[in-house]
Write an enzyme that holds these catalytic residues in place. Structure first.
Site: not given
Length: 588
Positions: A128, A181, A199, A270-271, A293-294, A443, A487
């Site tokens: 990851y 993103r 993930k 996610e993202d 999760d973000d 990150n 993290n």
């Protein structure tokens, strides 16, 4: 009619997976219990969940027609781990190591996860962050075998047909991204599939969720990245991103098909870009068991890290002053959870809001500014409260202005702006706070707001540092200090494990608060103020079990889960944890 898949044949008589599907049935399954399959020869060793390589016994080679396909040596899982580690460590770059591990996962999942579980500290940054960022950028170079589902906009009418395959009958956890993103790297289009794959690898490695229960999905709605559109090797849909009503309708079709196929699935967003992340979560959080999760995972691990730092600084949560750079979905998610924690600790909502200083693209958020989003409203400062501030510019209130005037005790970065925590900012903070808490969480490494070594140097070793990705130890006064990796892997695997254990129907903000507090309770700083803020990465499996217990109990308290005793909750959790070991096979 869809034919039974290899995965269905393979696990038809496997009680450990029946146990995952039906938590009320909890048989004891040991590593020496046989797994029955009808696959033989190439079909057997080509199946990533069944392949044991040279660890097939002589009896199994006889039964499954493997002689000649394998070298004569009969090895063990431990030998295979050592062999693969030797190869892995011989590569010159982390990207090469990432590609090697992806190939290993696609050829022998038991070996991949055994190697990962027993070498988490070394391999987590390769599977990851930070390496997954380059993996997403270069996925078109290394894509070889199908893993997960690419749902292209052009196939929007085929989603239910794609989902119907029986190989997906046992899916309980989905991670989905649209690739817009990716970390701090921006739009990677179909390359964003590296994030759901990564993930879900951590769901298995850190929490023991069986690989066959997981499904990575990429919503391929195009890309606005010219490097992808102009690349003839690009594996995705070469089209500009779909926006507006067309995008919303596509996502709605996806969610409708998901809830129809898997009514009790856990879905993790996610993202997604900030403009979509928050609205999608709000739109669907009451329709299925889902979280972002973000927004929520990042918030929980940041809260846990701050609570752990309080063990060192001695400053109560209600007296903290928190500046955060990046007031998007992640920044506001962190601030919202910490705000609620302050309210729970005794402050009024208005009092708590005054303790947050949100710095975005145009500086500190102050009332009267244009385009304030709903998630930001709680953290907009009153004009009168900042009117007397000493400022370096008339255009806006900079981060340096905030640090100079507000004297924050905590500085959190989720901006994706490398080096945004500049030397003047950090030195000013260190002049005004005895033990500054600084979390550059962006990150991969190339997007971090500061390098830990610089933070130690600029604060004379006083800073309590947490980073969103792995960094090497820093040197200070002749000693090396480990850097806390703040993290999300400390949070989301345990959240998923807890949700599955008690069949939670929804995910509440209170469950993430419980997850953060459970992690903080494991902080080494509770016993030693000189220790790291969070447990070592190699303890993530134990951390996930503790987080899962807290999340499950909160889900029960919220009235959205099975009601059972704490002892049964723990038993259910342990029954879900898959151990990557080779089991003997019987041919059927």
């Amino acid at each position: 009619m869809t034919q039974p898949s290899a995965s269905e044949q393979e696990i038809v008589n496997d009680p450990i997976l029946d146990n995952v599907l039906h938590p009320e049935y909890q048989p004891t399954v040991h590593s020496d219990d046989p797994l029955q399959t009808s696959l033989t020869g190439f079909d057997l060793i080509s199946h990533s969940m069944l392949n044991k390589g040279m660890a097939f016994s002589e009896a199994e080679r006889d039964a499954f027609q493997l002689h000649g396909l394998l070298p004569p040596h009969v090895g063990t899982l431990d030998e295979q781990i050592l062999r693969r580690l030797q190869v892995l460590r011989s590569f010159a770059t982390d990207f090469e190591r990432y590609a090697f591990l992806r190939d290993l996962q696609d050829s022998n999942e038991t070996l991949f996860y055994a190697m990962l579980v027993h070498n988490l500290e070394e391999l987590l940054p390769l599977v990851y962050t930070p390496t997954v960022g380059e993996g997403c950028q270069r996925l078109s170079e290394i894509w070889r075998k199908p893993r997960g589902l690419f749902l292209s906009y052009t196939n929007k009418d085929k989603i239910r047909e794609i989902f119907a395959d029986t190989r997906y009958d046992r899916v309980r956890v989905i991670v989905v991204s649209d690739g817009e993103r990716i970390l701090g790297l921006g739009d990677q289009g179909a390359g964003g599939m590296g994030i759901p794959i990564g993930k879900l690898s951590l769901y298995t490695a850190c929490a023991g969720i069986h690989p066959l229960e997981t499904l990575p999905i990429l919503l391929d709605v195009g890309t606005n990245n010219p490097d992808r559109l102009n690349n003839p090797m690009y594996i995705g849909w070469s089209h500009e991103r779909i926006r507006g009503a067309e995008y919303d309708a596509f996502v709605e079709e996806f969610i409708a098909a998901v809830t129809e196929r898997w009514p009790n699935v856990l879905l993790q967003w996610e993202d997604f870009a900030g403009a979509n992340a928050g609205p999608l979560l709000e739109r669907y959080r009451d329709r299925l068991c889902t979280f972002n999760d973000d927004i929520q995972g990042t918030a929980a691990v940041a809260a846990a890290s701050l609570l752990s730092a309080i063990n060192v600084t001695g400053i109560p949560l209600t007296e903290q002053r928190i500046a955060f750079l990046g007031a998007g979905s992640a920044g506001c998610g962190i601030a919202s959870l910490l705000h609620q924690a302050m309210v729970d600790a005794g402050l009024s909502a208005a009092e708590a809001s005054k303790r947050f200083y949100a710095v975005d693209r145009y500086g500190l958020l102050v009332e009267g500014m244009a385009d304030i989003r709903p998630a930001q409203v709680l953290f907009v400062q009153n004009k009168q409260d900042v009117a007397h501030w000493v400022r370096t510019s008339s255009d806006g209130i900079s981060l340096l202005d905030v640090v100079t005037n507000a004297k924050p005790t905590v500085l959190i970065g989720v901006s994706g702006q490398a080096g945004a925590f500049s030397e003047p900012v950090v030195r000013m903070m260190a002049q005004q706070v005895e033990r500054p808490v600084i979390f550059p969480l962006s990150n991969p490494t190339s997007k971090s707001e500061a390098k830990p070594q610089d933070l130690m140097n600029w604060t004379n070793g006083k800073a309590l540092i947490g980073t969103g990705t792995a960094f090497p130890p820093v040197l200070w006064n002749g000693e090396h200090y480990e850097i806390n990796q703040t993290n999300n892997s400390y949070i989301f695997p345990g959240v998923g494990l807890g949700v599955l254990a008690v069949n939670a129907r929804r995910i509440t903000d209170a469950m993430f608060m419980a997850a953060g507090k459970a992690l903080a309770d494991l902080s080494p700083t509770r016993l030693d103020k000189t220790a790291r803020l969070l447990p070592p990465v190699e303890e993530l499996r134990a951390v996930s079990v503790a987080v899962a217990q807290a999340v499950a109990r909160q889900a029960q308290a919220d009235g959205i889960a099975d009601q059972c005793s704490d002892a049964e909750v723990l038993a259910r959790i342990k029954a879900l944890v898959w151990e990557p070991v080779y089991r003997p096979y019987q041919r059927v």
